[in-house]
Design a protein around this motif. Sequence first.
Motif, PDB file in Angstrom:
ATOM      1  N   CYS A 144      38.888  38.329  39.576  1.00 55.28           N
ATOM      2  CA  CYS A 144      39.835  39.249  38.958  1.00 55.28           C
ATOM      3  C   CYS A 144      40.691  39.921  40.026  1.00 55.28           C
ATOM      4  O   CYS A 144      40.218  40.219  41.128  1.00 55.28           O
ATOM      5  N   ILE A 145      41.962  40.188  39.669  1.00 61.84           N
ATOM      6  CA  ILE A 145      42.937  40.760  40.592  1.00 61.84           C
ATOM      7  C   ILE A 145      43.491  42.048  39.991  1.00 61.84           C
ATOM      8  O   ILE A 145      43.884  42.069  38.821  1.00 61.84           O
TER       9      ILE A 145
ATOM     10  N   CYS B   4      35.772  40.779  31.644  1.00 63.92           N
ATOM     11  CA  CYS B   4      36.323  39.457  31.943  1.00 63.92           C
ATOM     12  C   CYS B   4      35.389  38.388  31.387  1.00 63.92           C
ATOM     13  O   CYS B   4      34.187  38.394  31.680  1.00 63.92           O
ATOM     14  N   LYS B   5      35.929  37.469  30.607  1.00 67.50           N
ATOM     15  CA  LYS B   5      35.112  36.437  29.984  1.00 67.50           C
ATOM     16  C   LYS B   5      34.655  35.382  30.978  1.00 67.50           C
ATOM     17  O   LYS B   5      33.760  34.582  30.656  1.00 67.50           O
TER      18      LYS B   5
ATOM     19  N   PRO C 206      33.273  44.206  34.253  1.00 68.89           N
ATOM     20  CA  PRO C 206      34.255  45.127  33.680  1.00 68.89           C
ATOM     21  C   PRO C 206      35.613  44.988  34.351  1.00 68.89           C
ATOM     22  O   PRO C 206      35.711  44.813  35.569  1.00 68.89           O
ATOM     23  N   LYS C 207      36.683  45.044  33.526  1.00 71.47           N
ATOM     24  CA  LYS C 207      38.050  44.924  34.036  1.00 71.47           C
ATOM     25  C   LYS C 207      38.792  46.243  33.835  1.00 71.47           C
ATOM     26  O   LYS C 207      38.910  46.713  32.708  1.00 71.47           O
ATOM     27  N   PRO C 208      39.320  46.839  34.929  1.00 70.70           N
ATOM     28  CA  PRO C 208      40.188  48.010  34.767  1.00 70.70           C
ATOM     29  C   PRO C 208      41.507  47.617  34.110  1.00 70.70           C
ATOM     30  O   PRO C 208      41.813  46.438  33.929  1.00 70.70           O
TER      31      PRO C 208
ATOM     32  N   PRO D   4      38.561  44.388  41.684  1.00 67.41           N
ATOM     33  CA  PRO D   4      37.738  45.454  41.094  1.00 67.41           C
ATOM     34  C   PRO D   4      36.353  45.450  41.709  1.00 67.41           C
ATOM     35  O   PRO D   4      35.849  44.396  42.134  1.00 67.41           O
ATOM     36  N   PRO D   5      35.703  46.607  41.799  1.00 62.55           N
ATOM     37  CA  PRO D   5      34.364  46.657  42.387  1.00 62.55           C
ATOM     38  C   PRO D   5      33.357  45.893  41.533  1.00 62.55           C
ATOM     39  O   PRO D   5      33.487  45.806  40.315  1.00 62.55           O
ATOM     40  N   THR D   6      32.365  45.327  42.189  1.00 61.50           N
ATOM     41  CA  THR D   6      31.354  44.565  41.469  1.00 61.50           C
ATOM     42  C   THR D   6      30.421  45.468  40.675  1.00 61.50           C
ATOM     43  O   THR D   6      29.833  45.043  39.677  1.00 61.50           O
TER      44      THR D   6
END
Length: 354
Positions: free
Chosen positions: A174-175, A154-155, A160-162, A141-143
Amino acid sequence: MRWCPGSVLHLLRTVRFQLCCRRGKNRLPLWIREIWAYVRLLVQSLYFSSLTDSDVVFDSIFEPVFVTVDYVTRWFGMVFVCLVVILTSSIVVIAYLVLLPLVLNTYSPAWIAWHICYGHWNLVMIAFHYYKAAKTSPGYPPTERNNRPFVSVCKKCIMPKPARTHHCGICNRCILKMDHHCPWLNNCVGHFNHRYFFSFCLFMTLGCVYCSISGRNLFLDAYNAIETKYQTSAPPYTFKDKMFHKTIIYMWVLTSTVGVALGALTMWHAVLISRGETSIEKHINSKERQRITKCGKVYKNPFNYGRLNNWKVFFGVEKRSHWVTRVLLPSGHAPHGDGLTWDIFPVKKHLIPV
């Protein structure tokens, strides 16, 4: 107030003991103090809030184990990759040096053409998809936000997580549409290399089954020859005969074992693809399905477009010819979508009927 000499001496000893204790703590190595502070933090997290449940306690207690496993897997990644290359190369060498001369001398022209064409096609598909699966980025995901939608934060990354994005402890990021981290690839399996991973598993299984079935009679002959040598007074074999028999047995045992194990894994992933799920989403959807069922409702996977459409989206099939050019032949085309946004439930305008 009068101080007796004994009291003063006792006080001095107490202060000196405390100073020695503090000095001793400061002399501890930094990594020991960090581990101790981390353990204290884990213990405190168990009674941090009323939201603590059995899952939180389990994760907190076994967090050091998870961190250790992630570290070892990250360190041994290249070892696993080298092992795959060495074992696969050994089978190829045996096929060229041992089996190919035997095929050319004993088989009919039609069977020779079949074995050469199928064997080389299978080898090309295995090598291509393994290289692409290991070298292709799974997608991150983009920063920055860029006004893109996200479902959570994401903890660990505090980013932010899509949707369908999960954090990998081994890659430490994140993946996008993460399925799992594969140590045999030394890479995560995500949105942009999931197709390569599955295709590699599929064609490697087909190659192992092909070698196992084709070499079954050779394996039985080699095994019986070795048994006859040790149990009877038959004339001794030459070094060339010994190597021939041992290589045949090695090839058959290795390909049969890998074919069974990898075949089961491939079938499991095929079931998940048919359902529009990843390995991680399988566990998440199972828990969600149980929760929805208790409420008297039916849970539907929002990313399930139907069995056939799931395969079309997964392989990037947009017309009939793509089943050949994109599935049965090496293809480096990009997957459907960018991995950041997903269509909820079937959207037929994006799925061309074939």
